[in-house]
Design a protein around this motif. Sequence first.
Motif, PDB file in Angstrom:
ATOM      1  N   SER A 152      78.673  69.851 -26.497  1.00  0.00           N
ATOM      2  CA  SER A 152      77.743  69.765 -27.593  1.00  0.00           C
ATOM      3  C   SER A 152      77.182  68.628 -27.658  1.00  0.00           C
ATOM      4  O   SER A 152      75.894  68.647 -27.708  1.00  0.00           O
ATOM      5  N   ALA A 153      77.770  67.429 -27.724  1.00  0.00           N
ATOM      6  CA  ALA A 153      76.980  66.129 -27.635  1.00  0.00           C
ATOM      7  C   ALA A 153      76.113  65.948 -26.212  1.00  0.00           C
ATOM      8  O   ALA A 153      75.057  65.603 -26.650  1.00  0.00           O
ATOM      9  N   ALA A 191      81.103  62.028 -24.154  1.00  0.00           N
ATOM     10  CA  ALA A 191      79.705  62.201 -23.579  1.00  0.00           C
ATOM     11  C   ALA A 191      78.946  61.097 -24.131  1.00  0.00           C
ATOM     12  O   ALA A 191      78.071  60.780 -23.276  1.00  0.00           O
ATOM     13  N   ILE A 192      78.972  60.345 -25.127  1.00  0.00           N
ATOM     14  CA  ILE A 192      78.320  59.214 -25.450  1.00  0.00           C
ATOM     15  C   ILE A 192      78.164  58.340 -24.280  1.00  0.00           C
ATOM     16  O   ILE A 192      77.228  57.911 -23.797  1.00  0.00           O
ATOM     17  N   ALA A 193      79.678  57.860 -23.930  1.00  0.00           N
ATOM     18  CA  ALA A 193      79.850  56.768 -22.790  1.00  0.00           C
ATOM     19  C   ALA A 193      79.174  57.247 -21.629  1.00  0.00           C
ATOM     20  O   ALA A 193      78.675  56.385 -20.754  1.00  0.00           O
ATOM     21  N   GLU A 194      79.219  58.543 -21.185  1.00  0.00           N
ATOM     22  CA  GLU A 194      78.655  59.024 -19.853  1.00  0.00           C
ATOM     23  C   GLU A 194      77.208  58.875 -19.962  1.00  0.00           C
ATOM     24  O   GLU A 194      76.692  59.092 -18.784  1.00  0.00           O
ATOM     25  N   THR A 240      76.187  55.068 -31.478  1.00  0.00           N
ATOM     26  CA  THR A 240      76.982  55.853 -32.377  1.00  0.00           C
ATOM     27  C   THR A 240      77.727  54.728 -33.202  1.00  0.00           C
ATOM     28  O   THR A 240      77.784  53.686 -32.923  1.00  0.00           O
ATOM     29  N   PHE A 241      78.576  55.407 -34.037  1.00  0.00           N
ATOM     30  CA  PHE A 241      79.593  54.472 -34.761  1.00  0.00           C
ATOM     31  C   PHE A 241      80.847  55.088 -34.715  1.00  0.00           C
ATOM     32  O   PHE A 241      81.053  56.615 -34.647  1.00  0.00           O
ATOM     33  N   PRO A 277      82.482  51.943 -24.934  1.00  0.00           N
ATOM     34  CA  PRO A 277      82.148  50.216 -25.403  1.00  0.00           C
ATOM     35  C   PRO A 277      80.952  49.813 -25.352  1.00  0.00           C
ATOM     36  O   PRO A 277      80.463  48.893 -25.782  1.00  0.00           O
ATOM     37  N   ASN A 278      80.038  50.616 -24.587  1.00  0.00           N
ATOM     38  CA  ASN A 278      78.627  50.086 -24.378  1.00  0.00           C
ATOM     39  C   ASN A 278      77.615  50.841 -25.683  1.00  0.00           C
ATOM     40  O   ASN A 278      76.552  50.700 -25.606  1.00  0.00           O
TER      41      ASN A 278
END
Length: 308
Positions: A181-182, A207-210, A217-218, A229-230
């Motif tokens: 979904s992300a 998903a955010i990291a990839e 994000t928070f 981490p990024n």
Amino acid sequence: MMLGNAASAEGLKMGLLVPGSVSEEGWNRIGYNALKGVEEQLGAEVSYVELQQNPASFSKAFYDYASQGYHVILGHGFEFQDAALEVAEEYPDTYFLISSSDIHEGKVIGLNTDTSQPFFLMGVVAAKMGKKAGLVGGMEIPPIQQAFAGFKAGAHSVDPDFPISESYIGNFTDTTAAKESALSMIAQGADFVVPNASGATVGGYQAIAESGGDVRTFSIFSDFTEVAPNNILGLYVADYAQGVVEVVRDIQEGNSPESNVIFGLKDEKVMQFTFRDDGPVSVPEDIRAEIEEISAGIAAGNIQTYSD
């Protein structure tokens, strides 16, 4: 010790009813942590009982504790409210605290956390730093809906036209569904994504990291910095257990809550919203200063973070 008519020579006694096992991390463990906090910080005698979803057993457990002279009993979930109201008629001097409830009848007192408040702050940051936001929820239950309403209200207070997509995966365990979904939201241009799906939440952060370093994000409830981490700008955590301790402390000191209790940014021991300073991404100082001002306004009750 001041416990009003419920006082007894042997000191404060507190019981806990949980809808399941306290041995696993999650909701029931939070209730247990609250009980242990009352024991350790307030010197109370404590006890708990694990129950299945059976209203008759709820009433019996409340009766058992009340009849044994327990001053405070926490029913850890909205489902305990009706049973507490029933038993309170016979034990009007006992305090019945009900998690996830807005009740306030006599000494039956609801406890809640207003998650819209920190999410409002996230929404402001998103609208100031991003172009489009995505919100990934577990199930459409009031706490998550309230949180997302706060995010949308915060973002739209900056830009009424700021685009926000929202989806629910239908459960709290499917990390793959949260991740997909992300990823879908990111593919459609979302550069600020917040997952809120209990155990499945980590899939959203994966998903955010990839996505590389362009999606922000928070961390919510737990620190997911190692996963992304990024991308993570800060952390929101709510120590509901400590909130319960503070309410029981007030009761112990003779200060009964005059209404249902809603924990928010005004309760510094319960709710923390912090920015990250140790990573490759950060919130600029001018936005931080504005967030601090908005947070103070929310805590003072001058800013509404969502519409009923």
